[in-house]
Design an enzyme around this catalytic site. Sequence first.
Site, mmCIF file in Angstrom:
data_model
loop_
_atom_site.group_PDB
_atom_site.id
_atom_site.type_symbol
_atom_site.label_atom_id
_atom_site.label_comp_id
_atom_site.label_asym_id
_atom_site.label_seq_id
_atom_site.Cartn_x
_atom_site.Cartn_y
_atom_site.Cartn_z
ATOM 1 N N ASP A 88 -2.814 8.154 0.751
ATOM 2 C CA ASP A 88 -3.053 8.747 1.794
ATOM 3 C C ASP A 88 -1.635 9.347 2.422
ATOM 4 O O ASP A 88 -1.014 9.594 1.763
ATOM 5 C CB ASP A 88 -3.588 7.583 2.696
ATOM 6 C CG ASP A 88 -2.559 6.431 2.677
ATOM 7 O OD1 ASP A 88 -1.356 6.413 2.482
ATOM 8 O OD2 ASP A 88 -3.040 5.235 2.896
ATOM 9 N N HIS A 109 -6.553 8.070 -7.139
ATOM 10 C CA HIS A 109 -7.160 8.125 -5.840
ATOM 11 C C HIS A 109 -5.826 8.704 -4.991
ATOM 12 O O HIS A 109 -4.904 7.875 -4.391
ATOM 13 C CB HIS A 109 -7.149 6.488 -5.445
ATOM 14 C CG HIS A 109 -7.785 6.434 -3.756
ATOM 15 N ND1 HIS A 109 -9.244 6.578 -3.463
ATOM 16 C CD2 HIS A 109 -6.926 6.209 -2.856
ATOM 17 C CE1 HIS A 109 -9.049 6.284 -2.019
ATOM 18 N NE2 HIS A 109 -7.651 6.164 -1.570
ATOM 19 N N ASP A 132 -12.152 4.913 -14.148
ATOM 20 C CA ASP A 132 -11.191 5.968 -13.637
ATOM 21 C C ASP A 132 -12.347 6.568 -12.486
ATOM 22 O O ASP A 132 -12.871 7.650 -12.803
ATOM 23 C CB ASP A 132 -11.264 6.901 -14.888
ATOM 24 C CG ASP A 132 -10.123 8.099 -14.406
ATOM 25 O OD1 ASP A 132 -9.581 7.935 -13.289
ATOM 26 O OD2 ASP A 132 -9.944 8.676 -15.223
ATOM 27 N N GLU A 134 -5.546 3.740 -7.629
ATOM 28 C CA GLU A 134 -4.332 4.292 -6.500
ATOM 29 C C GLU A 134 -2.876 3.676 -7.045
ATOM 30 O O GLU A 134 -2.800 3.036 -7.474
ATOM 31 C CB GLU A 134 -4.677 3.386 -5.170
ATOM 32 C CG GLU A 134 -3.512 4.139 -4.047
ATOM 33 C CD GLU A 134 -4.119 3.904 -2.705
ATOM 34 O OE1 GLU A 134 -4.179 4.781 -1.837
ATOM 35 O OE2 GLU A 134 -4.564 2.562 -2.560
#
Length: 619
Positions: free
Chosen positions: A167, A514, A562, A571
Amino acid sequence: MSMYGRDPWGGPLEICHDSATDDDRSRNLDLDRGALSRTLDETQQSWLLAGPGDQGRKKKKYVDLGCLVVSRKLFVWTVGVLLAAAVFAGLVAGIAKAIPRHHRPPPPPDDFTVALRKALMFFNAQKSGKLPKNNNVHWRGNSCMKDGLSDPAVGRSLVGGYYDAGDAVKFNFPAAFSMTLLSWSVIEYSAKYEAVGELGHIRDTIKWGADYFLKTFNSTADTIDRVVMQVGSGATSPGSTQPNDHYCWMRPEDIDYPRPVVECHACSDLAAEMAASLAAASIVFKDNKAYSQKLVHGATTLFKFARQNRGRYSAGGSDAAKFYNSTSYWDEFVWGGSWMYLATGNSSYLQLATHPKLAKHAGAYWGGPDYGVFSWDNKLTGAQVLLSRLRLFLSPGYPYEEILRTFHNQTSIIMCSYLPIFKSFNRTKGGLIQLNHGRPQPLQYVVNAAFLASLYGDYLEAADTPGWYCGPHFYPIETLRNFARTQIEYILGKNPLKMSYVVGYGNRYPKRVHHRGASIPKNGVHYGCKGGWKWRETKKPNPNIIVGAMVAGPDRHDGFKDVRKNYNYTEATLAGNAGLVAALVALSGEGHGVDKNTMFSAVPPMFPSPPPPPAPWKP
């Protein structure tokens, strides 16, 4: 106890002295050798008693070499042969130099060195703010250039730093731990980094983090009352459509929603970890005196704030409690105090870090299932290894010896717990140690343990100690390195799935990490908050390869999915990659070992204080 202690394997450490004194040597030089009476041997008598004719005849037939007399013919023949041989050897050497050579190329880098170079690239991909020209991640650009300035409650620039994971939130707590870990690895293994051409790269990586931390509090002041703990927001309540760093799926370069700044006023854990980070960085940059002193001043201010404003930074119910909840601040006091002592040489920090009550509060005597697990939340194990280093190399003695010996013994026990024979931790069938007891995202804990084990083995070797005891059994240093090596090899592909968990390393690695920036193409299209969702949902591989990212890892059955949306598998985080870099450099190359002295560059000599002068004598 003396500064250097005793050789633990027997024998004194003193340097033997010459028995002759300077006065003896002076008297010997003053003697007139020619005035000494002595008996002449027969050869010398013959030189003195022989007549001129006798000497002439002998010179024609013999040559006296001092230790023996030889025939003149034999002497001339021998000298001639030697001269001819010398001329011949010179000609051969000249011809050999004239012939062009084919130099053997240097050996290819080992697997750990190859992976190290890639792992460092992950930090380039995580940079926020205005990127340097040499960032070398083509799909990244300047981002979040209004951080801090867009929040009226803050009103100052908080541009820079690192995004935590996939993020765009900047969490100071794990980021500070990551930078501390990277600095520790540079202090110990700068020669290895330099040998593979990555020393400048990792120094730039550390400085990028340190410069940002200096923005998150009043670093020029001696006393502060607040510290920034987070920029951006990741919390999403059920049914909420408020744009933030978790609801939206956007490239960081395209973010246009508000990014709030969260400050804390009682956060000992955060401030002490940030102090540790700046203190460790000050040792890395000791060659830049002004910058190093700036870092030390900031660290001093933060540690003072940590002691005066007790509390956990995540206790206020912010995002931190959901993503990076801190369970205690006592371990940060031991950890931060240790780094403050090493950066300043101020013994008051060492007195704090070795205080028995602080060790008790930090859990040094508790044991339990998580004892010996080094992570962004619990730094006690790292502090124990760091203070064991102090005891091994400097042996400061009283009043620190008792707790240092305790920490040293506990470090030995922790190293024993990593060995499969003792079954302190479960392992997958493929051999991966389960330091987080089968819970998701295991690799971040594994790499930290691999780093500490390899590092402690190097400490023992530098102290001329061949191993350590686990109960009655003695284990050589290589046992620690084997543990570290097998765990990192598992991560690099030696596992049941034959998959590397470091992106870009090997032939098979995760393709759907991710990560917002990696999953959205840089094609000139601005994908808004919801516009990027299609890139999150697609089953296609990421269009951008985030080289060096170590993903969260497999489950306790060696399985891996995956899948981009499943962050428990795919992540990557700053803290995880920092541990990976540290472990890789410790295992890479041959030789070098640790740098024993740089860590103690600010520590004064530990000689005992001289006794006071005696009172004047009176009859």
